[in-house]
Design a protein around this motif. Structure first.
Motif, PDB file in Angstrom:
ATOM      1  N   HIS A 103       0.856  -1.184   0.000  1.00  0.00           N
ATOM      2  CA  HIS A 103       0.000   0.000   0.000  1.00  0.00           C
ATOM      3  C   HIS A 103       0.892   1.234   0.000  1.00  0.00           C
ATOM      4  O   HIS A 103       2.079   1.151   0.306  1.00  0.00           O
ATOM      5  CB  HIS A 103      -0.904   0.036   1.238  1.00  0.00           C
ATOM      6  CG  HIS A 103      -1.851  -1.116   1.335  1.00  0.00           C
ATOM      7  ND1 HIS A 103      -3.017  -1.187   0.619  1.00  0.00           N
ATOM      8  CD2 HIS A 103      -1.792  -2.260   2.053  1.00  0.00           C
ATOM      9  CE1 HIS A 103      -3.645  -2.321   0.904  1.00  0.00           C
ATOM     10  NE2 HIS A 103      -2.915  -3.002   1.772  1.00  0.00           N
ATOM     11  N   CYS A 138      -4.551   5.879  -0.044  1.00  0.00           N
ATOM     12  CA  CYS A 138      -3.629   4.866  -0.547  1.00  0.00           C
ATOM     13  C   CYS A 138      -3.248   5.245  -1.977  1.00  0.00           C
ATOM     14  O   CYS A 138      -4.119   5.524  -2.789  1.00  0.00           O
ATOM     15  CB  CYS A 138      -4.276   3.490  -0.520  1.00  0.00           C
ATOM     16  SG  CYS A 138      -3.173   2.196  -1.124  1.00  0.00           S
ATOM     17  N   GLU A 140      -0.900   3.336  -3.867  1.00  0.00           N
ATOM     18  CA  GLU A 140      -0.361   2.196  -4.622  1.00  0.00           C
ATOM     19  C   GLU A 140      -1.547   1.292  -4.938  1.00  0.00           C
ATOM     20  O   GLU A 140      -2.280   0.922  -4.013  1.00  0.00           O
ATOM     21  CB  GLU A 140       0.661   1.405  -3.793  1.00  0.00           C
ATOM     22  CG  GLU A 140       1.935   2.151  -3.452  1.00  0.00           C
ATOM     23  CD  GLU A 140       2.913   2.210  -4.619  1.00  0.00           C
ATOM     24  OE1 GLU A 140       2.699   1.503  -5.625  1.00  0.00           O
ATOM     25  OE2 GLU A 140       3.887   2.970  -4.512  1.00  0.00           O
ATOM     26  N   TYR A 141      -1.712   0.928  -6.210  1.00  0.00           N
ATOM     27  CA  TYR A 141      -2.867   0.093  -6.552  1.00  0.00           C
ATOM     28  C   TYR A 141      -2.803  -1.227  -5.779  1.00  0.00           C
ATOM     29  O   TYR A 141      -1.806  -1.934  -5.826  1.00  0.00           O
ATOM     30  CB  TYR A 141      -2.914  -0.182  -8.051  1.00  0.00           C
ATOM     31  CG  TYR A 141      -4.139  -0.991  -8.385  1.00  0.00           C
ATOM     32  CD1 TYR A 141      -5.391  -0.382  -8.427  1.00  0.00           C
ATOM     33  CD2 TYR A 141      -4.058  -2.360  -8.595  1.00  0.00           C
ATOM     34  CE1 TYR A 141      -6.521  -1.114  -8.685  1.00  0.00           C
ATOM     35  CE2 TYR A 141      -5.195  -3.104  -8.851  1.00  0.00           C
ATOM     36  CZ  TYR A 141      -6.417  -2.476  -8.899  1.00  0.00           C
ATOM     37  OH  TYR A 141      -7.551  -3.209  -9.137  1.00  0.00           O
ATOM     38  N   CYS A 142      -3.882  -1.527  -5.038  1.00  0.00           N
ATOM     39  CA  CYS A 142      -3.837  -2.705  -4.172  1.00  0.00           C
ATOM     40  C   CYS A 142      -5.031  -3.624  -4.360  1.00  0.00           C
ATOM     41  O   CYS A 142      -5.176  -4.607  -3.633  1.00  0.00           O
ATOM     42  CB  CYS A 142      -3.725  -2.277  -2.719  1.00  0.00           C
ATOM     43  SG  CYS A 142      -4.986  -1.102  -2.208  1.00  0.00           S
ATOM     44  N   HIS A 146      -9.156  -0.173  -4.037  1.00  0.00           N
ATOM     45  CA  HIS A 146      -8.058   0.805  -3.880  1.00  0.00           C
ATOM     46  C   HIS A 146      -8.562   2.256  -3.844  1.00  0.00           C
ATOM     47  O   HIS A 146      -8.136   3.047  -3.003  1.00  0.00           O
ATOM     48  CB  HIS A 146      -7.040   0.612  -5.001  1.00  0.00           C
ATOM     49  CG  HIS A 146      -6.103   1.755  -5.175  1.00  0.00           C
ATOM     50  ND1 HIS A 146      -5.066   2.003  -4.302  1.00  0.00           N
ATOM     51  CD2 HIS A 146      -6.069   2.747  -6.091  1.00  0.00           C
ATOM     52  CE1 HIS A 146      -4.424   3.094  -4.702  1.00  0.00           C
ATOM     53  NE2 HIS A 146      -5.013   3.560  -5.773  1.00  0.00           N
ATOM     54  N   MET A 149      -9.818   3.339  -0.535  1.00  0.00           N
ATOM     55  CA  MET A 149      -8.978   3.097   0.640  1.00  0.00           C
ATOM     56  C   MET A 149      -8.482   4.422   1.195  1.00  0.00           C
ATOM     57  O   MET A 149      -7.523   5.000   0.698  1.00  0.00           O
ATOM     58  CB  MET A 149      -7.784   2.203   0.258  1.00  0.00           C
ATOM     59  CG  MET A 149      -6.866   1.908   1.436  1.00  0.00           C
ATOM     60  SD  MET A 149      -5.750   0.552   1.099  1.00  0.00           S
ATOM     61  CE  MET A 149      -4.706   0.654   2.561  1.00  0.00           C
TER      62      MET A 149
END
Ligand code: CUA
Length: 157
Positions: A103, A138, A140-142, A146, A149
């Motif tokens: 993340h 967030c 960072e692609y998670c 996402h 988030m």
């Protein structure tokens, strides 16, 4: 089997790139390169058993010497606790650990930004000059959630 010379050339180039990638991974493992602001290692599967990142230890802590530490867990899809309140004009040390995947923490309009890499504790110390409500996003692609988030940081004077 006949392979076209041009095809063969690209085959070698592709293999060369794979070797380069693998080589850079092995070199970084060998010399112990760590992600930035990730200072300590931690076992993500045992986070809930660790003292620091156990559920009832998450949140804002005032240390005996007056320093403020915020312990948070990043996981799909949120930073927990979802809402924290901290004072303005005070150095605050954030410590995050991920329970699942990579993340990123980003707070727009502040200088707060770091990656939360599974297996590492990410630590950032920052000061918020202006009171207000800030989203902690967030970046960072998670996964599918996402875009949703985020948590809230309230800075009080
Ligand atoms: Cu967590 Cu994107």
């Amino acid at each position: 089997m006949h392979i076209d010379p041009l095809e063969k050339k690209w085959l070698y180039i592709a293999l060369g790139m794979v070797a380069l990638f693998l080589g850079s991974i092995f070199i970084s493992l060998a010399v112990g390169i760590k992600p930035p602001s990730n200072v300590e290692t931690i076992d993500p599967a045992r986070l809930h058993l660790s003292e620091e990142f156990a559920e009832d230890n998450l949140g804002v802590h005032i240390q005996p010497d007056g320093r403020i530490t915020v312990i948070m867990v990043a996981g799909r899809y949120g930073f927990f606790p979802r809402h924290i309140t901290v004072p303005a004009d005070t150095p605050i040390t954030f410590r995050w650990a991920s329970i699942d995947v990579l993340h990123g923490v980003h707070m727009p309009m502040t200088n707060m930004s770091t990656m939360v890499v599974p297996g590492y504790v990410a630590e950032v110390t920052t000061t918020f000059p202006k009171p207000g409500d800030y989203p902690m996003l967030c970046n960072e692609y998670c996964g599918l959630g996402h875009d949703y988030m985020w948590s809230k940081v309230t800075v009080v004077a």
